[in-house]
Design a protein around this motif. Structure first.
Motif, PDB file in Angstrom:
ATOM      1  N   UNK A 144      -4.801  29.558   3.616  1.00  0.00           N
ATOM      2  CA  UNK A 144      -6.158  29.348   3.107  1.00  0.00           C
ATOM      3  C   UNK A 144      -7.095  30.490   3.512  1.00  0.00           C
ATOM      4  N   UNK A 145      -6.952  30.988   4.742  1.00  0.00           N
ATOM      5  CA  UNK A 145      -7.892  31.977   5.263  1.00  0.00           C
ATOM      6  C   UNK A 145      -7.410  33.412   5.083  1.00  0.00           C
ATOM      7  N   UNK A 146      -6.131  33.616   4.770  1.00  0.00           N
ATOM      8  CA  UNK A 146      -5.596  34.963   4.598  1.00  0.00           C
ATOM      9  C   UNK A 146      -5.080  35.143   3.180  1.00  0.00           C
ATOM     10  N   UNK A 147      -4.822  36.375   2.805  1.00  0.00           N
ATOM     11  CA  UNK A 147      -4.194  36.653   1.519  1.00  0.00           C
ATOM     12  C   UNK A 147      -2.695  36.351   1.611  1.00  0.00           C
ATOM     13  N   UNK A 148      -2.054  36.262   0.450  1.00  0.00           N
ATOM     14  CA  UNK A 148      -0.619  35.990   0.419  1.00  0.00           C
ATOM     15  C   UNK A 148       0.158  37.119   1.097  1.00  0.00           C
ATOM     16  N   UNK A 203      -8.440  33.910  10.545  1.00  0.00           N
ATOM     17  CA  UNK A 203      -7.173  33.781   9.835  1.00  0.00           C
ATOM     18  C   UNK A 203      -6.047  34.509  10.547  1.00  0.00           C
ATOM     19  N   UNK A 204      -6.360  35.694  11.115  1.00  0.00           N
ATOM     20  CA  UNK A 204      -5.336  36.431  11.849  1.00  0.00           C
ATOM     21  C   UNK A 204      -4.905  35.670  13.104  1.00  0.00           C
ATOM     22  N   UNK A 205      -5.838  35.045  13.801  1.00  0.00           N
ATOM     23  CA  UNK A 205      -5.492  34.250  14.996  1.00  0.00           C
ATOM     24  C   UNK A 205      -4.615  33.063  14.627  1.00  0.00           C
ATOM     25  N   UNK A 209      -0.756  32.425  15.843  1.00  0.00           N
ATOM     26  CA  UNK A 209      -0.421  31.169  16.514  1.00  0.00           C
ATOM     27  C   UNK A 209       0.665  30.390  15.781  1.00  0.00           C
ATOM     28  N   UNK A 210       0.830  30.663  14.486  1.00  0.00           N
ATOM     29  CA  UNK A 210       1.817  29.934  13.686  1.00  0.00           C
ATOM     30  C   UNK A 210       3.236  30.448  13.896  1.00  0.00           C
ATOM     31  N   UNK A 211       3.406  31.681  14.319  1.00  0.00           N
ATOM     32  CA  UNK A 211       4.728  32.323  14.363  1.00  0.00           C
ATOM     33  C   UNK A 211       5.683  31.580  15.299  1.00  0.00           C
ATOM     34  N   UNK A 212       5.251  31.313  16.528  1.00  0.00           N
ATOM     35  CA  UNK A 212       6.152  30.717  17.518  1.00  0.00           C
ATOM     36  C   UNK A 212       6.571  29.289  17.146  1.00  0.00           C
ATOM     37  N   UNK A 213       5.625  28.362  16.820  1.00  0.00           N
ATOM     38  CA  UNK A 213       6.086  27.019  16.435  1.00  0.00           C
ATOM     39  C   UNK A 213       6.950  27.017  15.174  1.00  0.00           C
TER      40      UNK A 213
END
Length: 384
Positions: A144-148, A203-205, A209-213
């Motif tokens: 939602x907050x970043x581009x594809x 969006x970058x944060x 944060x999404x990478x590890x989970x």
């Protein structure tokens, strides 16, 4: 004539009786087959065998690919035309709908049996449900907050994270040739999406944060199905309540206010329900793919989907992503082809290595039997 009529009547009775006997025999065979299939699904080992038999790697990954493309269109409709800009709540609707469907399957005895609780500790199921909530919720928030393009760049980082995490947790290693193939895939996807790198600090944060989970989620799904007797549906039934709980906790922190003021008419609700159904199919197909392959292969499948969508838009709809992006997609597809061939070769080598052992085990009783027959023959000749 009376004798002829009696003989014909007797033959017809024998024919009808034989037909009834054949029908009864076919009915008994069908009933035995139905009973054996039912008993097969009443145990966790049997349910897992049925899943492996009918849903191999090719079927599972094809199913996941088609559903993933469908849910992209569905979420574009929901967040774009419908204007439902609440990614965590949309994810919550997906998992709550999945829970309701699984409860329906459970009520009609259509849900595969779970393994005994002592074989898998509750902490593993709880951890899987928690990381699933963070992985799915943060993924939709990042989109939602970043581009594809930036979303895909963040997804590239999941691949090395999985490799490192599996080595630290389970001492699992991959060959140098596979590492090179994955590097080529990541480079190709990066080049293909480099022209669409729009993001903001929040969006970058979220993406970082999404990478590890996301990596841990794929590893646990794959390991629990391959090491235990879990099927995709039974594991979803156990972990979805935990996922729903953590999504409810995440909603006030990541979703914007105003969800109750959204216009809930028939058209908007129908679009959200279609997205929820696709979300259930995506979760199920993803679990099947992780159980049939590995966490790394599932990430490569996601990157394959990106390249196919980019090239498909260029070839079928005349879109112009640019020469650089097209070259990057082609490079990534080449790396994926090499990685897939290496994985298939490894599987065939394992089967080949196991075959001589099985033949040796099967031939051993036969040799012992030949020795016994030879000794008996010698005894008989000595008696004679």
């Amino acid at each position: 004539m009376g004798l002829l009529f009696s003989l014909l009547r007797l033959d017809s009775r024998r024919f009808i009786k034989r037909k009834d006997s054949d029908a009864g025999e076919a009915g008994r065979v069908l009933e035995e087959l139905r009973g054996s299939l039912y008993n097969e699904l009443r145990t966790s080992e049997g349910a897992k065998r049925q899943q492996q038999r009918y849903c191999g790697p090719f079927v599972a990954m094809s199913f996941n690919f088609m559903v993933a493309v469908g849910i992209i269109l569905g979420n574009k409709l929901v967040m774009g035309k419908v204007g439902f800009n609440y990614p965590i709540f949309l994810t919550l609707i997906h998992y709550a709908s999945a829970w309701i469907l699984l409860a329906f399957f459970k009520a009609f005895s259509l849900l595969p049996v779970s393994p005994p609780s002592k074989t898998t500790p509750f902490s593993s199921l709880f951890a899987l449900g928690a990381v699933m909530a963070f992985a799915s919720g943060l993924a939709n928030t990042s989109l939602k907050h970043n581009s594809v393009g930036f979303y895909q760049m963040a997804k590239i980082a999941v691949t090395p994270t999985i490799v490192v995490a599996e080595f630290i947790l389970f001492r699992k290693t991959i060959s140098f040739s596979k590492v090179l193939a994955l590097a080529v895939v990541s480079l190709g996807v990066a080049v293909a999406t480099v022209t669409d790198l729009e993001f903001n600090f929040f969006g970058a944060c979220v993406a970082v944060a999404w990478i590890f989970p996301s990596a841990i989620n794929k590893i646990l799904w794959s390991r629990l199905q391959q090491q235990g007797n879990w099927t995709a549906l039974s594991l979803m039934w156990k972990t979805t309540p935990v996922t729903v709980f953590f999504l409810v906790v995440l909603m006030p922190w990541l979703d914007p206010p105003g969800v109750m003021s959204f216009k809930w008419d028939v058209n908007n609700a129908s679009a959200i329900l279609v997205s929820a159904l696709l979300g259930f199919l995506l979760q199920w197909s993803g679990a099947l793919a992780l159980g049939a392959t590995s966490a790394t292969s599932h990430v490569v499948l996601g990157q394959f989907k990106t390249c196919v969508i980019l090239l498909g838009g260029y070839l079928l709809f005349g879109s112009d992503p640019g020469f650089v992006s097209i070259c990057g997609a082609v490079i990534a597809l080449g790396g994926m082809t090499v990685y897939t061939s290496l994985s298939l070769k490894k599987s065939s080598d394992k089967a080949t290595n196991l075959l001589p052992k099985e033949n040796l085990a099967s031939s051993k009783p036969k040799n012992e039997k030949d020795k016994e027959e030879q000794s008996i023959a010698e005894d008989k000749s000595s008696v004679v």
